[in-house]
Structure formats: structure tokens, C-alpha cells
Design an enzyme around this catalytic site. Structure first.
Site, mmCIF file in Angstrom:
data_model
loop_
_atom_site.group_PDB
_atom_site.id
_atom_site.type_symbol
_atom_site.label_atom_id
_atom_site.label_comp_id
_atom_site.label_asym_id
_atom_site.label_seq_id
_atom_site.Cartn_x
_atom_site.Cartn_y
_atom_site.Cartn_z
ATOM 1 N N HIS A 94 0.846 -1.205 0.000
ATOM 2 C CA HIS A 94 0.000 0.000 0.000
ATOM 3 C C HIS A 94 0.874 1.245 0.000
ATOM 4 O O HIS A 94 2.066 1.177 0.267
ATOM 5 C CB HIS A 94 -0.909 0.035 1.241
ATOM 6 C CG HIS A 94 -2.099 -0.878 1.145
ATOM 7 N ND1 HIS A 94 -2.050 -2.198 1.542
ATOM 8 C CD2 HIS A 94 -3.356 -0.670 0.688
ATOM 9 C CE1 HIS A 94 -3.235 -2.758 1.333
ATOM 10 N NE2 HIS A 94 -4.037 -1.862 0.811
ATOM 11 N N LYS B 228 -0.597 4.707 4.585
ATOM 12 C CA LYS B 228 -1.442 3.729 5.283
ATOM 13 C C LYS B 228 -0.820 3.367 6.627
ATOM 14 O O LYS B 228 0.355 3.003 6.701
ATOM 15 C CB LYS B 228 -1.634 2.472 4.437
ATOM 16 C CG LYS B 228 -2.603 1.490 5.083
ATOM 17 C CD LYS B 228 -3.046 0.417 4.130
ATOM 18 C CE LYS B 228 -4.000 -0.573 4.785
ATOM 19 N NZ LYS B 228 -5.245 0.031 5.255
ATOM 20 N N GLY C 19 -6.324 -4.596 6.485
ATOM 21 C CA GLY C 19 -7.550 -5.308 6.843
ATOM 22 C C GLY C 19 -7.891 -6.362 5.797
ATOM 23 O O GLY C 19 -8.375 -7.460 6.132
HETATM 24 P P1 NAD Z 1 -7.163 9.497 5.165
HETATM 25 O O1 NAD Z 1 -6.142 9.568 6.239
HETATM 26 O O2 NAD Z 1 -6.880 10.130 3.835
HETATM 27 O O3 NAD Z 1 -8.542 10.119 5.700
HETATM 28 C C1 NAD Z 1 -9.016 9.892 6.985
HETATM 29 C C2 NAD Z 1 -10.285 10.720 7.214
HETATM 30 O O4 NAD Z 1 -10.806 10.390 8.509
HETATM 31 C C3 NAD Z 1 -10.089 12.236 7.185
HETATM 32 O O5 NAD Z 1 -11.223 12.843 6.564
HETATM 33 C C4 NAD Z 1 -10.100 12.625 8.678
HETATM 34 O O6 NAD Z 1 -10.584 13.947 8.892
HETATM 35 C C5 NAD Z 1 -11.086 11.597 9.199
HETATM 36 N N1 NAD Z 1 -10.914 11.365 10.637
HETATM 37 C C6 NAD Z 1 -9.787 11.024 11.317
HETATM 38 N N2 NAD Z 1 -10.032 10.929 12.632
HETATM 39 C C7 NAD Z 1 -11.343 11.207 12.778
HETATM 40 C C8 NAD Z 1 -12.194 11.305 13.912
HETATM 41 N N3 NAD Z 1 -11.732 11.096 15.157
HETATM 42 N N4 NAD Z 1 -13.502 11.605 13.700
HETATM 43 C C9 NAD Z 1 -13.978 11.829 12.454
HETATM 44 N N5 NAD Z 1 -13.213 11.770 11.339
HETATM 45 C C10 NAD Z 1 -11.917 11.475 11.521
HETATM 46 O O7 NAD Z 1 -7.494 7.951 4.971
HETATM 47 P P2 NAD Z 1 -8.095 7.182 3.678
HETATM 48 O O8 NAD Z 1 -7.004 6.710 2.806
HETATM 49 O O9 NAD Z 1 -9.224 7.987 3.109
HETATM 50 O O10 NAD Z 1 -8.672 5.861 4.394
HETATM 51 C C11 NAD Z 1 -9.651 5.966 5.408
HETATM 52 C C12 NAD Z 1 -9.907 4.590 6.013
HETATM 53 O O11 NAD Z 1 -10.472 3.729 5.015
HETATM 54 C C13 NAD Z 1 -8.635 3.869 6.493
HETATM 55 O O12 NAD Z 1 -8.970 3.119 7.635
HETATM 56 C C14 NAD Z 1 -8.274 2.948 5.332
HETATM 57 O O13 NAD Z 1 -7.509 1.839 5.723
HETATM 58 C C15 NAD Z 1 -9.663 2.549 4.908
HETATM 59 N N6 NAD Z 1 -9.820 2.066 3.522
HETATM 60 C C16 NAD Z 1 -10.706 1.049 3.357
HETATM 61 C C17 NAD Z 1 -10.989 0.589 2.090
HETATM 62 C C18 NAD Z 1 -12.036 -0.497 1.942
HETATM 63 O O14 NAD Z 1 -12.399 -0.868 0.807
HETATM 64 N N7 NAD Z 1 -12.555 -1.015 3.042
HETATM 65 C C19 NAD Z 1 -10.365 1.149 0.984
HETATM 66 C C20 NAD Z 1 -9.461 2.191 1.170
HETATM 67 C C21 NAD Z 1 -9.207 2.663 2.461
#
Ligand code: NAD
Length: 238
Positions: free
Chosen positions: A149, A153, A159
Site C-alpha cells: 500500500h 497507510k 484489513g
Molecule cells: P485518510 O487519512 O486520507 O482520511 C481519513 C479521514 O478520517 C479524514 O477525513 C479525517 O478527517 C477523518 N478522521 C480522522 N479521525 C477522525 C475522527 N476522530 N472523527 C472523524 N473523522 C476522523 O485515509 P483514507 O485513505 O481515506 O482511508 C480511510 C480509512 O479507510 C482507512 O482506515 C483505510 O484503511 C480505509 N480504507 C478502506 C478501504 C475499503 O475498501 N474497506 C479502501 C481504502 C481505504
């Protein structure tokens, strides 16, 4: 039949996934975003017609039909509690949640319909089925999962790697994990089965994170009106 758009709350809206969700939701007439929530106070209260809120304002967001959460584990409890409180479905892709948070999800599933998935792509759902079949057919083979990744990340193994490991480990094999963090890799998972003198590699490569956002929006719309329960992506992707 009710044809009004599904009203969505996007939690984690300023992140990479949150931005993809907002962009794709804006292209779909079947849904409308009524609240975009970010950790810090938003610089603008309304962006492209979408009201923005800080995490501390979560309790005061307007009525919504489903929440889509791609945030971080520290933000997860609040959006889960909000959904239970309002009786609304939750779709969460937030990875790295701990055992207590997984227990809270299971409890919430007795009250609301929800999907938590480490990966919302159809390709990975199929990969998990292939891994399950290969592991069952190859007892005694070694299983290794290598995931790559982007450098931002935080959790490792991913996950998705753990989900694939669970699919492989069902047949009793111990699973080893290796994680690489480099550049802007969206997500790659290779599951390797090693026997004496032969090897199978099953690989999925995500080249665009829109696949996860599109899947999550589809799942959110499909959850509205369903009875409480923990659903899987593959139950809802048709
Ligand atoms: P990122 O760091 O770019 O964004 C994180 C977001 O969460 C930001 O908008 C931030 O403001 C918000 N945030 C952080 N702490 C918070 C809190 N206490 N309350 C409310 N909002 C809060 O991350 P990303 O790359 O967008 O990924 C987000 C999540 O999704 C990660 O856990 C990542 O592993 C996961 N993800 C999952 C999939 C899937 O298909 N399941 C795919 C990609 C990413």
C-alpha cells in the site's frame, strides 16, 4: 415506490476515500450527501452544496438514510453510536479497528443493518472465495500473504490481508503476513500457497480507489430498509 434519493452522511470526508465518495455521490442521482464529517472544523461550511461538519458536531447532523464511514479507528465509535441512536444503516470501511470495536459492531448489528468490510471491491470478494477453495484443497501447504500500500497507510497487515488470511486459515493453515509501504500504491494483495516443488500465487491489484468508493455507495443504498444484521459485501453487490 419511494424514488427520492438516499440521503447519505459521509464520515471521514476530507480523506482520500472521503473525497472519492463525495465526487462519485455527486455524479449519482440515486443519492444525495446531506452531511460530510471531518475530524477538524471544516474551512468552508458548505462545499459544492454539501454541508460540512466537524467530528465534535456529529450529534447535530441532519436526518440521513445511511452513513458511509472511511475514517480512522479513533473516529469509528462515534459514527457507530450515532447510527444506532438514529436507527440508520452503517457502511464502514475503516480498517485497524480493535477487538472491542468489533464487539461493538456485532452488538450494533442486532439493532441496525450494517456492513463492515476491509475491502469493497468485487474483485477482492471473488479472490477471498478462491483463497477459501485453494486452502481447503491444499491442506499442509504453506500460506503467505504479501500486501502493498501507499506510504500513508497506518495499519499493517492491511484489513484485506487479514480477511484473506481468515479465508485461508479456515482450513487450519497458519498464515504468514508481509507488508510493504511504498509510493502511491492503491492496494495489492498476493496470496501464495507453497507445496513441495510447486507454488500458486493469487493476486489482486487495485489501481484506482474509486472501486472501493463505488462499492461502498452501492452497499449503502442497498442497506436502506433491510432488517438489522451484519451483511457482507458479496450479499449486496448484485
Ligand atoms: P485518510 O487519512 O486520507 O482520511 C481519513 C479521514 O478520517 C479524514 O477525513 C479525517 O478527517 C477523518 N478522521 C480522522 N479521525 C477522525 C475522527 N476522530 N472523527 C472523524 N473523522 C476522523 O485515509 P483514507 O485513505 O481515506 O482511508 C480511510 C480509512 O479507510 C482507512 O482506515 C483505510 O484503511 C480505509 N480504507 C478502506 C478501504 C475499503 O475498501 N474497506 C479502501 C481504502 C481505504
Amino acid at each position: 415506490m419511494d424514488t427520492s434519493p438516499t440521503r447519505l452522511l459521509i464520515h471521514g470526508a476530507s480523506g482520500r476515500m472521503g473525497q472519492a465518495l463525495l465526487r462519485l455521490a455527486a455524479e449519482q442521482s440515486a443519492c444525495t450527501v446531506v452531511a460530510a464529517v471531518t475530524r477538524r472544523a471544516p474551512a468552508q461550511r458548505v462545499v459544492d452544496g454539501v454541508p460540512h461538519f466537524a467530528a465534535t458536531e456529529l450529534g447535530g447532523v441532519p436526518a440521513f438514510d445511511a452513513a458511509v464511514d472511511f475514517s480512522l479507528p479513533e473516529g469509528f465509535d462515534a459514527v457507530l453510536a450515532l447510527c444506532v441512536d438514529r436507527g440508520c444503516p452503517l457502511v464502514s470501511g475503516t480498517t485497524g479497528i480493535d477487538a472491542a470495536q468489533q464487539d461493538a459492531l456485532a452488538t450494533a448489528a442486532t439493532r441496525i443493518p450494517l456492513v463492515w468490510a476491509s475491502n469493497f471491491s468485487l474483485g477482492v470478494a471473488v479472490l477471498a472465495e478462491l483463497v477459501e477453495r485453494a486452502a481447503a484443497a491444499l491442506p499442509g501447504w504453506e500460506v503467505d500473504i504479501v500486501e502493498s500500500h501507499h506510504v500513508h497507510k497506518k495499519d499493517a497487515p492491511s484489513g484485506t490481508a487479514l480477511t484473506l488470511g481468515h479465508a485461508a486459515g479456515g482450513a487450519g493453515q497458519a498464515v504468514r503476513y508481509a507488508s510493504l509501504r511504498a509510493g502511491d500504491i492503491v492496494g495489492e494483495h498476493m496470496v501464495q500457497f507453497t507445496g513441495l516443488g510447486e507454488r500458486i500465487e493469487l493476486t489482486h491489484r487495485a489501481t484506482h480507489r474509486d472501486i472501493f468508493a463505488r462499492g461502498a455507495l452501492h452497499v449503502a443504498r442497498s442497506l436502506v430498509g433491510r432488517p438489522p444484521g451484519a451483511y457482507r459485501v458479496r450479499d449486496l453487490l448484485d
